[in-house]
Enzyme design. Structure first.
Site, short mmCIF file in Angstrom:
data_model
loop_
_atom_site.label_atom_id
_atom_site.label_comp_id
_atom_site.label_asym_id
_atom_site.label_seq_id
_atom_site.Cartn_x
_atom_site.Cartn_y
_atom_site.Cartn_z
N LYS A 9 0.83 -1.21 0.00
CA LYS A 9 0.00 0.00 0.00
C LYS A 9 0.86 1.26 0.00
O LYS A 9 2.09 1.18 0.22
CB LYS A 9 -0.92 -0.05 1.22
CG LYS A 9 -1.91 -1.21 1.21
CD LYS A 9 -2.81 -1.18 2.44
CE LYS A 9 -3.83 -2.31 2.41
NZ LYS A 9 -4.76 -2.24 3.57
N TYR A 49 -12.64 -2.95 -3.26
CA TYR A 49 -13.15 -2.85 -1.89
C TYR A 49 -14.68 -2.75 -1.85
O TYR A 49 -15.24 -2.14 -0.94
CB TYR A 49 -12.52 -1.64 -1.18
CG TYR A 49 -11.06 -1.84 -0.78
CD1 TYR A 49 -10.68 -2.91 0.04
CD2 TYR A 49 -10.07 -0.95 -1.18
CE1 TYR A 49 -9.35 -3.10 0.42
CE2 TYR A 49 -8.74 -1.13 -0.79
CZ TYR A 49 -8.40 -2.20 0.01
OH TYR A 49 -7.09 -2.39 0.40
N PHE A 57 -15.27 4.18 7.25
CA PHE A 57 -13.88 4.48 6.90
C PHE A 57 -13.63 4.41 5.39
O PHE A 57 -12.52 4.67 4.93
CB PHE A 57 -12.90 3.54 7.62
CG PHE A 57 -13.13 2.07 7.35
CD1 PHE A 57 -12.65 1.46 6.20
CD2 PHE A 57 -13.85 1.29 8.26
CE1 PHE A 57 -12.86 0.11 5.95
CE2 PHE A 57 -14.06 -0.07 8.02
CZ PHE A 57 -13.57 -0.66 6.86
N ARG A 85 -1.49 -14.62 4.05
CA ARG A 85 -2.32 -13.92 5.05
C ARG A 85 -1.68 -14.04 6.43
O ARG A 85 -1.64 -13.09 7.19
CB ARG A 85 -3.73 -14.53 5.10
CG ARG A 85 -4.64 -14.14 3.96
CD ARG A 85 -5.16 -12.73 4.02
NE ARG A 85 -6.18 -12.49 5.02
CZ ARG A 85 -6.90 -11.37 5.08
NH1 ARG A 85 -6.72 -10.40 4.19
NH2 ARG A 85 -7.79 -11.20 6.00
N THR A 91 -5.73 -7.50 10.53
CA THR A 91 -5.97 -6.17 9.94
C THR A 91 -5.47 -5.03 10.84
O THR A 91 -4.81 -4.12 10.36
CB THR A 91 -7.49 -5.99 9.68
OG1 THR A 91 -7.96 -7.11 8.94
CG2 THR A 91 -7.76 -4.71 8.91
N ARG A 102 2.56 -6.85 9.32
CA ARG A 102 1.85 -5.75 9.98
C ARG A 102 2.34 -5.59 11.42
O ARG A 102 2.46 -4.48 11.94
CB ARG A 102 0.34 -6.01 9.93
CG ARG A 102 -0.25 -5.76 8.54
CD ARG A 102 -1.65 -6.33 8.42
NE ARG A 102 -2.33 -5.91 7.19
CZ ARG A 102 -3.48 -6.41 6.78
NH1 ARG A 102 -4.07 -7.39 7.47
NH2 ARG A 102 -4.04 -5.97 5.67
N ASN A 112 -1.89 -0.12 7.17
CA ASN A 112 -1.37 -1.42 7.62
C ASN A 112 -0.52 -2.12 6.55
O ASN A 112 -0.42 -3.33 6.50
CB ASN A 112 -2.53 -2.31 8.11
CG ASN A 112 -3.59 -2.51 7.04
OD1 ASN A 112 -3.42 -2.08 5.91
ND2 ASN A 112 -4.67 -3.18 7.40
N HIS A 115 -1.99 -5.48 1.51
CA HIS A 115 -3.22 -6.23 1.27
C HIS A 115 -2.83 -7.62 0.79
O HIS A 115 -1.87 -7.78 0.04
CB HIS A 115 -4.06 -5.55 0.17
CG HIS A 115 -5.13 -6.45 -0.38
ND1 HIS A 115 -6.36 -6.56 0.22
CD2 HIS A 115 -5.13 -7.32 -1.43
CE1 HIS A 115 -7.09 -7.47 -0.45
NE2 HIS A 115 -6.36 -7.94 -1.45
N GLU A 126 -8.98 -11.35 -7.78
CA GLU A 126 -8.07 -10.21 -7.63
C GLU A 126 -6.91 -10.28 -8.63
O GLU A 126 -6.50 -9.25 -9.18
CB GLU A 126 -7.56 -10.15 -6.19
CG GLU A 126 -8.68 -9.78 -5.22
CD GLU A 126 -8.24 -9.63 -3.77
OE1 GLU A 126 -9.01 -9.08 -2.99
OE2 GLU A 126 -7.13 -10.07 -3.43
N1 UDP Z 1 -9.76 -0.66 7.08
C1 UDP Z 1 -9.79 0.57 7.73
N2 UDP Z 1 -10.48 0.65 8.92
C2 UDP Z 1 -11.09 -0.43 9.50
C3 UDP Z 1 -11.04 -1.67 8.82
C4 UDP Z 1 -10.35 -1.76 7.61
O1 UDP Z 1 -9.26 1.55 7.24
O2 UDP Z 1 -11.69 -0.29 10.58
C5 UDP Z 1 -9.02 -0.76 5.81
C6 UDP Z 1 -7.63 -1.39 6.01
O3 UDP Z 1 -6.71 -0.75 5.12
C7 UDP Z 1 -7.86 -2.82 5.60
C8 UDP Z 1 -8.84 -2.62 4.43
O4 UDP Z 1 -9.71 -1.58 4.89
O5 UDP Z 1 -6.66 -3.48 5.26
C9 UDP Z 1 -9.65 -3.85 4.06
O6 UDP Z 1 -10.33 -4.30 5.19
P1 UDP Z 1 -10.46 -5.86 5.49
O7 UDP Z 1 -11.43 -6.01 6.60
O8 UDP Z 1 -10.71 -6.59 4.22
O9 UDP Z 1 -9.02 -6.22 6.09
P2 UDP Z 1 -7.76 -7.01 5.46
O10 UDP Z 1 -8.31 -8.11 4.60
O11 UDP Z 1 -6.95 -6.02 4.70
O12 UDP Z 1 -7.02 -7.53 6.65
MG MG Z 2 -9.75 -8.08 3.11
#
Ligand code: UDP
Ligand code: MG
Length: 155
Positions: A9, A49, A57, A85, A91, A102, A112, A115, A126
């Site tokens: 990112k 997304y 957010f 992952r 996250t 992370r 974070n 992705h 994707e």
């Molecule tokens: N995100 C955020 N605030 C939150 C949750 C998610 O800004 O409270 C953002 C963060 O960059 C995250 C992305 O949205 O990586 C996608 O969210 P997801 O729940 O899919 O998490 P990930 O799969 O990236 O762990």
């Molecule tokens: Mg995700």
């Protein structure tokens, strides 16, 4: 062998962490089959997304992810989706275990650094969203016999 998609990112790119993060995957033994820098625009981010559009957010996520170029890659290896992952951590980087990407490089839920696809099905979608067929490369890793047992290579 399974394939998964990663996005380094804008925080990873601007904080100079890209090389270190890619190194972790290479050292683990994952094969890079695609890698490029892309400046993501609103349209593709809304698609990527889509499951988060109603979240409070979401506007911040859109602005953040389109603030600078990102580095997108496809990694190949045994159980790659779940493995990558787990190497990324949860996250909320504040809660991500030390030793994960992370956990070691971030402390925010939104900034974070990476992705990673969350399932086999998502990974396929994707990868085709971000890469054309001719941007992905089939080649033999010269150390493959030192990474896997013969039966594992067929998985
Ligand atoms: N995100 C955020 N605030 C939150 C949750 C998610 O800004 O409270 C953002 C963060 O960059 C995250 C992305 O949205 O990586 C996608 O969210 P997801 O729940 O899919 O998490 P990930 O799969 O990236 O762990
Ligand atoms: Mg995700």
């Amino acid at each position: 062998m399974e394939r998964t998609l990663i996005i380094l990112k804008p925080d990873a790119v601007n904080r100079g962490l890209s090389g270190e993060i890619i190194t972790r995957f290479e050292k683990k033994g994952l094969k890079i089959v695609g890698l490029k820098m892309v400046w993501l625009k609103e349209g593709i981010l809304r698609e990527h997304y889509a499951h988060l559009v109603s979240k409070p957010f979401f506007p911040d996520l859109l602005e953040f992810m389109s603030r600078s170029p990102v580095i997108i890659g496809v990694l190949e290896g045994r159980n790659a989706v779940e493995l990558v992952r787990s190497m990324c951590g949860v996250t909320d980087a504040n809660k991500a275990a030390p030793g994960t990407i992370r956990g070691d490089f971030a402390l925010s839920t939104s900034r974070n650094v990476i992705h990673a696809s969350d399932s086999h099905e998502t990974a396929e979608k994707e990868i085709s969203r971000f890469f054309k067929k001719d941007e992905l490369f089939d080649y033999g890793l010269n150390n493959i016999k030192y990474l896997y047992a013969d039966d594992e290579m067929k998985q």
